[in-house]
Design a protein around this motif. Structure first.
Motif, PDB file in Angstrom:
ATOM      1  N   ASP A 195       8.210  -5.248  -2.737  1.00 34.45           N
ATOM      2  CA  ASP A 195       8.999  -5.009  -3.899  1.00 34.45           C
ATOM      3  C   ASP A 195       7.874  -5.432  -4.867  1.00 34.45           C
ATOM      4  O   ASP A 195       7.998  -4.814  -5.921  1.00 34.45           O
ATOM      5  CB  ASP A 195      10.141  -5.841  -3.956  1.00 34.45           C
TER       6      ASP A 195
ATOM      7  N   ARG B  94       6.821   1.354  -2.648  1.00 32.86           N
ATOM      8  CA  ARG B  94       7.644   1.211  -1.891  1.00 32.86           C
ATOM      9  C   ARG B  94       8.038   2.223  -1.113  1.00 32.86           C
ATOM     10  O   ARG B  94       8.000   2.407   0.385  1.00 32.86           O
ATOM     11  CB  ARG B  94       8.971   0.609  -2.529  1.00 32.86           C
TER      12      ARG B  94
ATOM     13  N   LYS C 263       9.112  -7.461   3.026  1.00 29.30           N
ATOM     14  CA  LYS C 263       9.871  -6.752   1.951  1.00 29.30           C
ATOM     15  C   LYS C 263       9.642  -7.320   0.303  1.00 29.30           C
ATOM     16  O   LYS C 263       9.510  -6.747  -0.486  1.00 29.30           O
ATOM     17  CB  LYS C 263      11.464  -6.896   2.211  1.00 29.30           C
TER      18      LYS C 263
ATOM     19  N   HIS D  85       5.419  -2.681  -5.574  1.00 22.80           N
ATOM     20  CA  HIS D  85       6.097  -1.563  -6.314  1.00 22.80           C
ATOM     21  C   HIS D  85       6.114  -1.633  -7.778  1.00 22.80           C
ATOM     22  O   HIS D  85       5.731  -0.813  -8.732  1.00 22.80           O
ATOM     23  CB  HIS D  85       7.427  -1.219  -5.641  1.00 22.80           C
TER      24      HIS D  85
END
Length: 229
Positions: free
Chosen positions: A154, A126, A150, A157
């Protein structure tokens, strides 16, 4: 042959890749029993990961700058930060030593340019996807990196920090990563950047229908060019 200093441990899984690839490249170029002349400073990743989560990049920069000075004192003639995200501290590291610090994004940009890629998807932590330091470095060299939505950022990550950095390679996570790529491909990306040095543990360039650059390998190639140049 010049001596390369590896600032590793972030993570140990990908630092192992650096060691293997650097030695393989030197052997391929020089033949026989040749191998790379290396010094490794492998840091404990847990405190650095904690500082990353707190957004305390001044503290991580202090740690890496000290590690780089130790490498130079030990005889390193160039330094590699063996992680994409930690190039956020590139300026602090470069200022701490007189030896050149070979930037992973510069090596990646050259590899992408050679493949004719201009708008690649960036798969990374991220921090690397969302902060400007990495994409701006690529943009300065004509590469417009795109990033996932997004929720996908996430998830990537989490795959990196919960699985890949501890050597947990899952087929389901590979499928999720390829699905993220499929969305970007439909939106016009023309390549892929393995923008975390662990991504190459999960997927291969052969998994994509556009050119893919593994940043760890591109970084090693640039380092061997320097060492043998």
């Amino acid at each position: 042959m010049k001596t390369l200093g590896l600032l590793g441990g972030m993570s140990a899984e990908s630092t192992t890749v650096y060691y293997q690839v650097l030695n393989r490249l030197v052997r391929e170029r020089l033949g026989g029993l040749h191998s790379a002349d290396l010094i490794l400073r492998s840091v404990d990743f847990a405190p650095i990961a904690d500082l990353q989560a707190k957004d305390d990049w001044d503290a991580t920069g202090t740690i890496l700058a000290d590690a780089a000075r130790r490498l130079e004192t030990a005889g390193a003639q160039a330094i590699l930060i063996c992680a994409n995200t930690m190039h956020l501290n590139y300026d602090q590291v470069a200022a701490a030593v007189s030896a050149p610090v070979i930037h992973i994004a510069d090596a990646t940009a050259r590899a992408l340019e050679a493949l004719g890629v201009r708008r690649p998807l960036l798969l990374a932590t991220r921090f690397t996807m969302e902060k400007a330091f990495y994409r701006d470095r690529l943009a300065a060299q004509g590469i417009e990196a795109t990033i996932p939505a997004k929720t996908d950022r996430d998830r990537l990550h989490a795959i990196i920090f919960e699985e890949l950095v501890v050597g947990d390679i899952r087929a389901a996570s590979k499928a999720e990563t390829l699905a993220i790529y499929a969305k970007a491909r439909a939106e016009g990306c023309d390549g892929v950047i393995f923008g975390c040095t662990e991504i190459g543990l999960l997927v291969s360039p052969d998994d994509f229908d556009t050119p893919a650059v593994d940043t760890a390998i591109a970084h090693c190639e640039a380092a061997v060019d320097f060492a043998l140049g």
